[in-house]
Design a protein around this motif. Structure first.
Motif, PDB file in Angstrom:
ATOM      1  N   ASN A 462       0.822  -1.401   0.091  1.00 46.42           N
ATOM      2  CA  ASN A 462       0.113  -0.137   0.007  1.00 46.42           C
ATOM      3  C   ASN A 462       1.360   1.156  -0.310  1.00 46.42           C
ATOM      4  O   ASN A 462       0.383   2.615  -0.623  1.00 46.42           O
ATOM      5  CB  ASN A 462      -0.517  -0.189   0.747  1.00 46.42           C
ATOM      6  N   ILE A 463       1.914   1.247   0.368  1.00 43.87           N
ATOM      7  CA  ILE A 463       3.136   2.397   0.049  1.00 43.87           C
ATOM      8  C   ILE A 463       3.577   2.408  -1.435  1.00 43.87           C
ATOM      9  O   ILE A 463       3.925   2.109  -1.928  1.00 43.87           O
ATOM     10  CB  ILE A 463       4.505   2.125   0.433  1.00 43.87           C
ATOM     11  N   PRO A 464       3.221   4.024  -1.728  1.00 41.99           N
ATOM     12  CA  PRO A 464       3.384   4.274  -3.254  1.00 41.99           C
ATOM     13  C   PRO A 464       5.096   3.651  -3.403  1.00 41.99           C
ATOM     14  O   PRO A 464       6.137   3.733  -2.991  1.00 41.99           O
ATOM     15  CB  PRO A 464       2.855   5.491  -3.228  1.00 41.99           C
ATOM     16  N   ASN A 465       5.131   2.834  -4.631  1.00 40.60           N
ATOM     17  CA  ASN A 465       6.803   3.482  -4.831  1.00 40.60           C
ATOM     18  C   ASN A 465       7.214   5.160  -5.785  1.00 40.60           C
ATOM     19  O   ASN A 465       8.427   4.976  -4.904  1.00 40.60           O
ATOM     20  CB  ASN A 465       6.420   2.120  -6.274  1.00 40.60           C
ATOM     21  N   SER A 466       6.285   5.437  -5.965  1.00 42.92           N
ATOM     22  CA  SER A 466       7.198   6.089  -7.293  1.00 42.92           C
ATOM     23  C   SER A 466       6.825   7.929  -5.822  1.00 42.92           C
ATOM     24  O   SER A 466       5.665   8.319  -5.537  1.00 42.92           O
ATOM     25  CB  SER A 466       6.162   6.739  -7.918  1.00 42.92           C
ATOM     26  N   LEU A 467       7.869   8.006  -5.556  1.00 38.55           N
ATOM     27  CA  LEU A 467       8.151   9.080  -4.064  1.00 38.55           C
ATOM     28  C   LEU A 467       8.487  10.470  -4.234  1.00 38.55           C
ATOM     29  O   LEU A 467       9.167  10.478  -5.889  1.00 38.55           O
ATOM     30  CB  LEU A 467       8.004   8.032  -3.043  1.00 38.55           C
ATOM     31  N   ILE A 468       8.371  11.633  -4.215  1.00 35.02           N
ATOM     32  CA  ILE A 468       9.381  12.462  -4.091  1.00 35.02           C
ATOM     33  C   ILE A 468       9.602  13.194  -2.459  1.00 35.02           C
ATOM     34  O   ILE A 468       9.059  12.982  -1.459  1.00 35.02           O
ATOM     35  CB  ILE A 468       8.705  14.109  -4.867  1.00 35.02           C
ATOM     36  N   GLY A 469      11.160  13.214  -2.461  1.00 29.91           N
ATOM     37  CA  GLY A 469      11.560  13.234  -1.441  1.00 29.91           C
ATOM     38  C   GLY A 469      13.009  13.343  -1.343  1.00 29.91           C
ATOM     39  O   GLY A 469      14.243  13.865  -2.018  1.00 29.91           O
ATOM     40  N   ASP A 470      13.671  12.869  -0.250  1.00 32.11           N
ATOM     41  CA  ASP A 470      15.284  13.193  -0.466  1.00 32.11           C
ATOM     42  C   ASP A 470      16.002  11.319  -0.430  1.00 32.11           C
ATOM     43  O   ASP A 470      15.742  11.242   1.072  1.00 32.11           O
ATOM     44  CB  ASP A 470      15.784  14.128   1.060  1.00 32.11           C
ATOM     45  N   PRO A 471      16.182  11.572  -1.352  1.00 31.69           N
ATOM     46  CA  PRO A 471      16.405   9.357  -1.320  1.00 31.69           C
ATOM     47  C   PRO A 471      18.648   9.349  -0.721  1.00 31.69           C
ATOM     48  O   PRO A 471      18.451   8.646   0.247  1.00 31.69           O
ATOM     49  CB  PRO A 471      16.405   8.813  -2.519  1.00 31.69           C
ATOM     50  N   VAL A 472      18.958  10.646  -1.160  1.00 24.78           N
ATOM     51  CA  VAL A 472      19.724  10.605  -0.372  1.00 24.78           C
ATOM     52  C   VAL A 472      20.226  10.378   1.222  1.00 24.78           C
ATOM     53  O   VAL A 472      21.272   9.572   1.804  1.00 24.78           O
ATOM     54  CB  VAL A 472      20.808  11.470  -0.737  1.00 24.78           C
ATOM     55  N   ARG A 473      19.525  11.055   2.125  1.00 26.35           N
ATOM     56  CA  ARG A 473      19.464  11.113   3.184  1.00 26.35           C
ATOM     57  C   ARG A 473      18.597  10.039   4.088  1.00 26.35           C
ATOM     58  O   ARG A 473      19.239   9.143   5.052  1.00 26.35           O
ATOM     59  CB  ARG A 473      18.429  12.670   3.717  1.00 26.35           C
ATOM     60  N   LEU A 474      17.310   9.466   3.141  1.00 26.57           N
ATOM     61  CA  LEU A 474      16.901   8.343   3.613  1.00 26.57           C
ATOM     62  C   LEU A 474      18.115   7.270   3.324  1.00 26.57           C
ATOM     63  O   LEU A 474      17.771   6.631   4.302  1.00 26.57           O
ATOM     64  CB  LEU A 474      15.246   7.566   2.544  1.00 26.57           C
ATOM     65  N   SER A 475      19.361   7.603   2.798  1.00 27.19           N
ATOM     66  CA  SER A 475      19.327   5.504   1.795  1.00 27.19           C
ATOM     67  C   SER A 475      20.613   5.789   3.086  1.00 27.19           C
ATOM     68  O   SER A 475      20.748   4.565   4.086  1.00 27.19           O
ATOM     69  CB  SER A 475      19.942   6.189   0.610  1.00 27.19           C
ATOM     70  N   GLN A 476      21.183   7.412   3.800  1.00 27.75           N
ATOM     71  CA  GLN A 476      21.811   7.195   5.025  1.00 27.75           C
ATOM     72  C   GLN A 476      21.824   6.868   6.398  1.00 27.75           C
ATOM     73  O   GLN A 476      22.559   5.538   6.399  1.00 27.75           O
ATOM     74  CB  GLN A 476      22.370   8.892   5.072  1.00 27.75           C
ATOM     75  N   ILE A 477      20.309   7.020   6.328  1.00 24.80           N
ATOM     76  CA  ILE A 477      19.841   6.388   7.699  1.00 24.80           C
ATOM     77  C   ILE A 477      19.525   4.733   7.224  1.00 24.80           C
ATOM     78  O   ILE A 477      20.127   4.248   8.335  1.00 24.80           O
ATOM     79  CB  ILE A 477      17.882   6.190   7.931  1.00 24.80           C
ATOM     80  N   LEU A 478      19.146   4.329   7.011  1.00 21.65           N
ATOM     81  CA  LEU A 478      18.839   3.197   6.439  1.00 21.65           C
ATOM     82  C   LEU A 478      20.378   1.788   6.429  1.00 21.65           C
ATOM     83  O   LEU A 478      20.431   1.185   6.626  1.00 21.65           O
ATOM     84  CB  LEU A 478      18.066   2.504   5.255  1.00 21.65           C
ATOM     85  N   MET A 479      21.562   3.376   5.611  1.00 17.35           N
ATOM     86  CA  MET A 479      22.554   1.801   5.206  1.00 17.35           C
ATOM     87  C   MET A 479      23.187   2.393   7.007  1.00 17.35           C
ATOM     88  O   MET A 479      23.616   1.020   7.097  1.00 17.35           O
ATOM     89  CB  MET A 479      23.598   3.292   4.794  1.00 17.35           C
ATOM     90  N   ASN A 480      23.550   3.086   7.326  1.00 18.60           N
ATOM     91  CA  ASN A 480      24.040   3.076   8.854  1.00 18.60           C
ATOM     92  C   ASN A 480      22.826   2.013   9.641  1.00 18.60           C
ATOM     93  O   ASN A 480      23.977   1.082  10.772  1.00 18.60           O
ATOM     94  CB  ASN A 480      23.762   4.441   9.553  1.00 18.60           C
ATOM     95  N   LEU A 481      21.877   2.184   9.612  1.00 19.92           N
ATOM     96  CA  LEU A 481      21.175   1.288  10.422  1.00 19.92           C
ATOM     97  C   LEU A 481      21.592  -0.573   9.971  1.00 19.92           C
ATOM     98  O   LEU A 481      21.111  -1.408  11.192  1.00 19.92           O
ATOM     99  CB  LEU A 481      19.568   0.930  10.561  1.00 19.92           C
ATOM    100  N   VAL A 482      21.355  -0.600   9.283  1.00 25.02           N
ATOM    101  CA  VAL A 482      21.366  -2.005   8.165  1.00 25.02           C
ATOM    102  C   VAL A 482      23.364  -2.120   8.848  1.00 25.02           C
ATOM    103  O   VAL A 482      23.141  -3.260   8.801  1.00 25.02           O
ATOM    104  CB  VAL A 482      20.784  -2.251   6.995  1.00 25.02           C
ATOM    105  N   GLY A 483      23.836  -0.944   8.608  1.00 16.98           N
ATOM    106  CA  GLY A 483      25.357  -1.693   8.349  1.00 16.98           C
ATOM    107  C   GLY A 483      25.696  -2.104  10.426  1.00 16.98           C
ATOM    108  O   GLY A 483      25.925  -3.052  10.485  1.00 16.98           O
ATOM    109  N   ASN A 484      24.691  -1.380  10.970  1.00 18.52           N
ATOM    110  CA  ASN A 484      25.417  -1.476  12.252  1.00 18.52           C
ATOM    111  C   ASN A 484      24.576  -2.580  12.790  1.00 18.52           C
ATOM    112  O   ASN A 484      24.928  -3.172  13.442  1.00 18.52           O
ATOM    113  CB  ASN A 484      24.102  -0.584  12.604  1.00 18.52           C
TER     114      ASN A 484
END
Length: 734
Positions: A462-484
């Motif tokens: 139900n989450i739309p795939n096409s979004l508008i926002g800041d993919p770089v900052r969202l990636s940094q958050i997820l990369m740090n959490l997954v890496g941790n």
């Protein structure tokens, strides 16, 4: 904190001849002593600009002469200066470096000193109070073993000060009593005795024994005024003003406040504020003293009762007027006190904003570090692929890992600094959620193989795939959490789950992101501190190293989304981090961003084969050779230009398929060269190959006529993809 550090600097400066290394020449010793003297003198009078300059020179000379003691002194002074200018990260780095050097020398007096100054640094932050006490006790234990009562006396001053600041008055009194007992048995420097008397005054003030506090503080005012002891005077008169105010002595309170501001202005001048970019309160005290003079003119009147009544009436009126003026003046004094307290608060807020200046400094330093790192990473990668050097493959892998680790640290410290200075804002550009998650999981493929972990992804449909926002900052958050999660998990599982929580009327999709693992879990007592900068928990997976900044970055980035990170964990039951943010659906036709376009570009590197000729423009010979060798592996011909001017001349004479352009170069920089090339060649692809900070210069680079950007150090596969993307299709081998 400075007044606490100051007394220790004086003590050790006088003992430099005893501690200086014996294997260096006399003229070298004189050079080192001169530099430390100049740095200390500048530090004592708040001239931080010169103090930093001389300390930096001292570091270079200490390395040249192999003198660890003066190297320790230089780093210690730098730690103090940066801590006082509100750069806690850099101050901590320098002070910890000083202690590291001290421990390496195995000289107990240096270790005690380094521990003490770290204790003072940590004592200014309630969150690191326990660390401060730990280092205080370490320093005390060493000096007790050395039987250095002079140093113990000074440590007691600082520790008592810390206890008072943290309202541990009984502990403060115990330490002050120990210091007092030392002064009874041994002759102590009169200045240091004044500090103890000041602290007794602060102690009595804190426990509201105002009479003793006043007596204690008044006893040292004459000595500090005669000797103009600025820092001590500031503390004494500040406390006296408050004591007088609380004992209903407004005139004395005002006079003490005048003294306080006199010494404050003496210590902090506008010129030094501009030179060191550190804000300090500017006191502009306007004197408004009203002298109450009661004039009673006695005249001889007749002995009649009427004359006596007239005189009594006049006296009564004057007395009433005097009381009125007294209370009005008293109220004015109180208002002055309140106004200057408010000015101090405003000045403090201005000082904090000046921390943004540090971001610019870090951006410049990061460029200077990335450039040689490009050489280290590039050369180690090329050598590792050379079959003739197979025997050294493990060493080369270690070299590349160390360079990658240093690059990660540079990027993370720069990001932390930018967020502290509020220099990062969320962008708004289109991206696809599944592509973003796929890119993240793909980046951990090697790590998953090494630790034998499995990564599971589940995205709510139900989450739309096409979004508008800041993919770089969202990636940094997820990369740090997954890496941790992968860092602490071995032969286990890590889950990335996205669940839709709600949809607002404005089209915001509130989504919960959950990163969970079945690793060893996090102890309860560590679950708060892991979000602090440079803090790590014991890690059994020693193959993975970290900087201790990942979770601190996550916490700060989520503030941009008005969100918080939540942790659920218990030993042997894994860990779960989750946060919720609002995702904005892209209602317009999706357009890929530059980053995604480059990732989706044709990855068939065989298309580079054939008659291709690329011009490499770089003023660094090592970087030229690395780029040239990478292109040689794909049978691509290349030519070299040392600066922008030469690049323009060669572009006029020869036809190239593409230009790789560095930005920071002598004579003509990369952007100026691109503008000049575009005057006679509108079509040749130009790619910036640079180590500059892109957040600050991306727009300026693209506006100069440059088609694309490759950031040093880069991943080689991405390097080739961007080149293929920019070479016209008709020139690629089919």
């Amino acid at each position: 904190m400075k007044i606490k550090r100051f007394i220790f600097i004086l003590f050790f400066v006088f003992n430099i001849p005893l501690l200086t290394a014996q294997n260096i020449l006399d003229h070298q010793k004189d050079t080192l002593r001169s530099l430390i003297d100049q740095s200390n003198r500048a530090y004592e009078v708040y001239n931080y600009k010169d103090a930093i300059k001389y300390a930096s020179i001292l570091i270079d000379k200490s390395r040249e002469y192999h003198d660890d003691y003066h190297s320790f002194l230089a780093y210690d002074i730098l730690g103090g200066i940066y801590s006082e200018t509100d750069d806690s990260v850099q101050g901590r780095i320098f002070s910890e470096k000083a202690l590291e050097i001290a421990r390496a020398t195995k000289v107990d007096s240096l270790i005690a000193w380094g521990s003490l100054n770290l204790a003072i640094l940590y004592s200014d932050n309630k969150k690191t109070y326990d660390k401060a006490i730990h280092f205080f006790k370490e320093s005390i234990a060493i000096n007790e073993r050395l039987k250095d009562v002079d140093q113990l006396y000074l440590i007691y001053i600082s520790l008592a000060w810390t206890y008072i600041d943290n309202q541990q008055f009984q502990e403060a009194h115990t330490i002050l009593s120990k210091a007092d007992s030392i002064s009874e048995k041994k002759k102590i420097d009169p200045l240091n005795k004044l500090y103890i008397e000041l602290l007794f005054g602060k102690y009595y003030h804190a426990i509201k024994d105002y009479d003793l506090a006043k007596k204690q503080l008044e006893s040292i005012t004459e000595e500090i005024d005669n000797d103009s002891i600025t820092d001590l005077a500031i503390e004494v008169y500040n406390n006296l003003a408050e004591v007088y105010y609380k004992t209903d002595e407004p005139k004395n309170a005002f006079l003490s406040l005048e003294k306080y501001n006199h010494y404050k202005q003496k210590a902090y001048t506008l010129e030094k504020i501009e030179e060191t970019e550190k804000a300090r309160a500017k006191f502009d005290l306007k004197q408004a003293q009203n002298d109450l003079r009661t004039v009673i003119n006695e005249k001889e009147y007749s002995d009649t009762l009427t004359a006596i009544l007239i005189v009594a009436t006049i006296i009564l009126i004057i007395a009433l007027l005097g009381f009125f003026l007294f209370f009005r003046t008293r109220r004015r004094y109180i208002d002055h006190l309140k106004n200057y307290n408010e000015e101090l608060i405003v000045a403090k807020e201005k000082a904090e904003k000046l921390s943004k200046v540090q971001t610019k400094f870090l951006s410049t330093v990061s460029h200077e570090l990335r450039t040689p790192l490009y050489g280290v990473i590039g050369i180690s990668t090329l050598l590792k692929e050379d079959p003739k050097l197979k025997a050294y493959e493990e060493d080369l892998e270690s070299l590349k890992f160390s360079a990658d680790y240093l690059l990660a640290l540079i990027n993370e410290v720069l990001l932390i600094s930018k967020m502290d200075a509020e220099a990062i804002k969320l962008s708004k550009k289109p991206y696809k959620l599944d592509s973003l998650i796929h890119s993240i999981t793909r980046s951990f493929e090697y790590s998953l193989q090494q630790s034998n972990n499995k990564l599971h992804v589940q995205i709510d449909k139900n989450i739309p795939n096409s979004l508008i926002g800041d993919p770089v900052r969202l990636s940094q958050i997820l990369m740090n959490l997954v890496g941790n999660a992968l860092k602490f998990t071995k032969e286990g599982n890590v889950w990335i789950t996205l669940n839709l929580i709600s949809v607002s009327k404005k089209g915001s999709y509130k989504t919960r992101f959950t990163i969970k693992d079945d690793g060893p879990g996090i102890p309860i007592d560590k679950q708060e501190v892991i979000f602090h900068e440079f803090t790590q928990v014991e890690n059994a997976n020693h193959s993975y190293k970290g900087t201790g900044l990942g979770l601190a970055i996550v916490k700060k980035l989520l503030k941009l989304y008005n969100s918080k990170i939540h942790l659920k964990s218990a030993p042997e039951h894994g860990s779960e981090f989750n946060f919720s943010i609002n995702l904005k659906k892209n209602d317009h036709q999706y357009e890929e961003s530059d980053d995604e376009t480059s990732k989706s570009a044709d990855t068939d590197d065989t298309k580079l084969s054939g008659d291709k000729h690329i011009l490499i423009v770089d003023d660094n010979k090592i970087n030229q050779k690395i780029t040239q060798k990478i292109l040689d592996k794909y049978n691509v011909k290349s030519s070299l230009a040392d600066d922008g001017k030469q690049a323009v001349e060669m572009s006029r004479l020869y036809k190239y398929d593409l230009i790789l352009m560095d930005i920071n170069m002598p004579k003509i920089n990369g952007m100026e060269a691109a503008v000049m090339i575009r005057e006679f060649d509108k079509n040749i692809p130009i790619i910036a190959l640079t180590a500059v900070e892109l957040d600050e210069m991306r727009v300026e680079i693209t506006n100069s006529g440059i088609n694309d950007i490759i950031h040093k150090p880069y991943d080689r596969s991405e390097f080739i993809k961007i080149i293929i993307k920019n070479i016209p299709a008709e020139k690629l081998t089919l």
